[in-house]
Scaffold this motif. Structure first.
Motif, PDB file in Angstrom:
ATOM      1  N   MET A  14      16.352  67.369  64.327  1.00  0.00           N
ATOM      2  CA  MET A  14      17.695  67.774  64.728  1.00  0.00           C
ATOM      3  C   MET A  14      18.502  66.606  65.290  1.00  0.00           C
ATOM      4  SD  MET A  14      18.088  70.811  63.706  1.00  0.00           S
ATOM      5  CE  MET A  14      19.681  71.235  64.392  1.00  0.00           C
ATOM      6  N   ARG A  15      17.804  65.561  65.748  1.00  0.00           N
ATOM      7  CA  ARG A  15      18.517  64.383  66.236  1.00  0.00           C
ATOM      8  C   ARG A  15      18.927  63.457  65.094  1.00  0.00           C
ATOM      9  NH1 ARG A  15      17.239  60.470  70.939  1.00  0.00           N
ATOM     10  NH2 ARG A  15      15.426  60.026  69.643  1.00  0.00           N
ATOM     11  N   ARG A  16      18.344  63.676  63.932  1.00  0.00           N
ATOM     12  CA  ARG A  16      18.643  62.796  62.803  1.00  0.00           C
ATOM     13  C   ARG A  16      19.577  63.428  61.784  1.00  0.00           C
ATOM     14  NH1 ARG A  16      15.229  58.394  63.079  1.00  0.00           N
ATOM     15  NH2 ARG A  16      13.337  58.692  64.302  1.00  0.00           N
ATOM     16  N   LEU A  17      19.437  64.712  61.529  1.00  0.00           N
ATOM     17  CA  LEU A  17      20.276  65.349  60.516  1.00  0.00           C
ATOM     18  C   LEU A  17      21.725  65.379  60.991  1.00  0.00           C
ATOM     19  CD1 LEU A  17      17.960  68.319  59.493  1.00  0.00           C
ATOM     20  CD2 LEU A  17      18.246  66.124  58.342  1.00  0.00           C
ATOM     21  N   PRO A  18      22.682  65.281  60.056  1.00  0.00           N
ATOM     22  CA  PRO A  18      24.089  65.271  60.464  1.00  0.00           C
ATOM     23  C   PRO A  18      24.425  66.472  61.355  1.00  0.00           C
ATOM     24  CG  PRO A  18      23.915  64.703  58.149  1.00  0.00           C
ATOM     25  CD  PRO A  18      22.533  65.085  58.609  1.00  0.00           C
ATOM     26  N   PRO A  19      24.950  66.201  62.564  1.00  0.00           N
ATOM     27  CA  PRO A  19      25.265  67.292  63.485  1.00  0.00           C
ATOM     28  C   PRO A  19      26.328  68.235  62.939  1.00  0.00           C
ATOM     29  CG  PRO A  19      26.153  65.220  64.287  1.00  0.00           C
ATOM     30  CD  PRO A  19      25.294  64.900  63.114  1.00  0.00           C
ATOM     31  N   GLN A  20      27.084  67.748  61.948  1.00  0.00           N
ATOM     32  CA  GLN A  20      28.106  68.594  61.328  1.00  0.00           C
ATOM     33  C   GLN A  20      27.481  69.839  60.684  1.00  0.00           C
ATOM     34  OE1 GLN A  20      28.047  65.287  61.258  1.00  0.00           O
ATOM     35  NE2 GLN A  20      30.087  64.547  61.768  1.00  0.00           N
ATOM     36  N   GLY A 194      31.412  63.327  64.599  1.00  0.00           N
ATOM     37  CA  GLY A 194      31.010  64.383  65.511  1.00  0.00           C
ATOM     38  C   GLY A 194      29.574  64.295  65.950  1.00  0.00           C
ATOM     39  N   GLY A 195      29.239  65.137  66.927  1.00  0.00           N
ATOM     40  CA  GLY A 195      27.882  65.158  67.443  1.00  0.00           C
ATOM     41  C   GLY A 195      27.879  65.438  68.920  1.00  0.00           C
ATOM     42  N   SER A 196      26.855  64.942  69.603  1.00  0.00           N
ATOM     43  CA  SER A 196      26.744  65.218  71.032  1.00  0.00           C
ATOM     44  C   SER A 196      25.973  64.125  71.742  1.00  0.00           C
ATOM     45  CB  SER A 196      26.011  66.546  71.239  1.00  0.00           C
ATOM     46  OG  SER A 196      24.673  66.424  70.789  1.00  0.00           O
TER      47      SER A 196
END
Lengths: 283, 285
Positions: A14-20, A194-196
């Motif tokens: 989940m930290r690698r896949l595009p957060p979009q 985007g992301g966090s």
């Protein structure tokens, strides 16, 4: 493969896949490894969804902390939608505190966000050592011509250990801010940034009554959000742009290489000249 | 929520493929490893492995062949989807997707029908790439079919820094088809940038743009110059537009989401906030 190892891999993924694509990815992940469902829902932050409390006609935010099964509890009415029997609700003491917190963070939100929605959910800790809560804020915005769009989600989880017969408390805060920016100018094609980012903080404070917690938690969250806001600015608009510009240069590299070579030659020539006149000080 | 029915194997393979396909540049191995452990069944990973080809060719993955960097692309793939050709050195190689290694390197004869055009474009392109790409890897492919010459140009440049939790890649693909005698033809291009920053978080830039323009292609030297000029102006304009977005978003969109400080220019007085609540309660009685 044990549960812990699988959870580590899931979180790494989940930290690698595009957060979009967070929602699709989380849904697929839970389908793939159903045993991780509860852990994933508790640890993976998603963009906050909004629901309307029909009684008060006020909006509230949805997260794992006000969820019970498939229903969500409104901080305004303290009721679940859709209604369920024996939905988990806070004790009277904590519910009273929760109402105060929602009021306070409404004012906080207005001062910093000038709009948006906020919701606070609190619950007793199982071992009776204190209580915990989630403070959520959501704000969206776009430019007048709708070419630029942005969205901010704050998710703060605070744990309060009550000590010294209620005269002291230890606070532990884990904060995540999700920032989504989207642009549809033709010149830049399809553009999504985007992301966090997440940060943590801890502190000990004196407490005189429950209201002290509002002050202590409020100050902690305000400080944390101001800090994260600065980091978001640096990472989103500084770092990612810097990385992009490292893959392709707007400056002519060959021209610059020539300049560097020229500068080097001039420095060498100057050094030789200085060596020939050792008694004169360099300018 | 435990006790959910297990989804069918086909679905598990589909999910595994989707995850691997979405790996950010430079993180293929890490994502495959995560997926492998989550699948918990190497037999299913093997079933999903056709995605390795899709991923590598989509990303224009670079691989060392006899010491030089080459691209893995769809247009450069030979029959088996395991062997690829590098048109610059005119060598073919077997590619190991998981190890990112080339082997069984062979010389491949050049196609004299198209080599004049191919070489002209490659040569003109190199001059441009050296100007703006710190570490470019590229390939110019050409073939002849039905009296039409088909050119495909693939460009990539990346910077990987996993020790500092970031990776970035720029890639673009340009295509043009024209009759062997030359003429006026449309060049289409697709440019794509992906940046991933993941220290205590996950932030990604995903952007891509399609362009097209008709160019005059009367001779290899002249046609190559026109093609490269179009590539240069498109890519430069795109990069400028991306940087403009950054400035605009930082100045306006971001500021409009959350202020630095309240309008009072000082931190909130939380004690005062409390008394407001008390005041409100008194008023509500």
């Amino acid at each position: 493969m044990n549960h812990g190892q699988q959870l580590d891999c899931a979180l790494d993924l989940m930290r690698r896949l595009p957060p979009q694509d967070i929602e699709k990815n989380l849904s697929d992940l839970i389908d793939l490894v159903p045993d991780l469902c509860e852990d994933l829902l508790a640890s993976v932050d998603q963009p906050l969804k909004i629901a309307k409390d029909k009684k008060s006609n006020k909006d509230y935010l949805l997260c794992d902390y006000n969820r019970d099964g498939d229903s969500y509890r409104s901080p305004w009415s303290n009721e679940y939608d859709p209604p369920i029997e024996d939905g988990s609700i806070p004790s009277d003491r904590i519910r009273k505190f929760e109402i105060e917190a929602n009021f306070a963070f409404d004012l906080y939100r207005e001062q910093y966000y000038e709009g948006g929605i906020s919701s606070c959910y609190f619950w007793d800790l199982e071992n009776g050592s204190g209580f915990a809560g989630a403070i959520l804020i959501k704000k969206t915005g776009d430019s007048g011509n709708k070419l630029f769009k942005g969205s901010w989600d704050s998710i703060h989880v605070i744990e309060v250990q009550e000590k010294g017969a209620g005269r002291n408390a230890h606070y532990k805060l884990i904060s995540t801010v999700m920032l989504w920016l989207h642009n549809s100018r033709a010149e830049s094609g399809s553009f999504e940034l985007g992301g966090s980012l997440s940060r943590q903080a801890e502190k000990d404070s004196a407490v005189s009554d429950m209201s002290s917690h509002i002050v202590n938690i409020g100050q902690m969250i305000e400080k944390m959000e101001n800090n994260i806001r600065g980091i978001l600015d640096t990472i989103y608009f500084g770092k990612t742009a810097e990385i992009m510009n490292k893959t392709r240069s707007l400056v002519d590299l060959k021209g610059r290489a020539k300049m560097d070579e020229l500068n080097k030659q001039m420095a060498e020539a100057l050094k030789q000249k200085q060596n020939q006149t050792p008694n004169k000080t360099a300018q | 929520m435990s006790g959910l029915d297990e989804i069918p194997e086909d679905e598990r393979v589909r999910i595994a493929s989707d995850f691997i396909m979405a790996a950010p540049p430079g993180e293929f191995k890490e994502v495959v490893n995560d997926v492998r452990i989550l699948l918990g069944d190497d037999r299913l990973l093997t079933r999903a492995s056709s995605v390795f080809y899709d991923y590598a060719t989509e990303q224009f993955t670079t691989v060392k062949v006899d010491g030089g960097d080459c691209l893995v692309t769809k247009v450069g793939s030979l029959d088996s989807a395991k062997r690829f050709v590098d048109p610059t050195t005119s060598k073919s190689f077997t590619y190991n997707f998981l190890k990112n290694e080339a082997s069984e390197v062979e010389e491949v004869p050049r196609d004299t029908n198209v080599e004049g055009w191919r070489e002209a474009v490659q040569s003109a392109l190199k001059g441009y790439l050296d100007e703006v790409y710190p570490a470019h890897v590229s390939a110019v492919y050409a073939n002849l079919a039905d009296d039409m010459i088909n050119l495909t140009i693939c460009i990539e440049d990346h910077k990987y820094n996993p020790a500092n939790f970031w990776n970035g890649k720029w890639k673009s693909k340009w295509e043009v088809s024209f009759p062997t005698a030359g003429g006026h033809s449309k060049v289409t291009g697709n440019m794509r940038v992906q940046v991933h920053y993941y220290e205590d978080g996950n932030v990604q830039l995903l952007t891509n743009k399609e362009v097209e323009e008709s160019v005059q292609l009367s001779s290899p030297a002249e046609g190559a110059a026109h093609i490269v000029q179009f590539i240069k102006s498109s890519e430069t304009a795109y990069q400028i537009a991306i940087n403009e977005n950054y400035h605009k978003m930082s100045d306006t969109t971001f500021k409009a989401l959350r202020r630095n400080l309240p309008i009072t220019q000082s931190l909130i007085d939380w004690h005062k906030l409390q008394s407001l609540k008390v005041g409100k309660d008194i008023m509500n009685r």
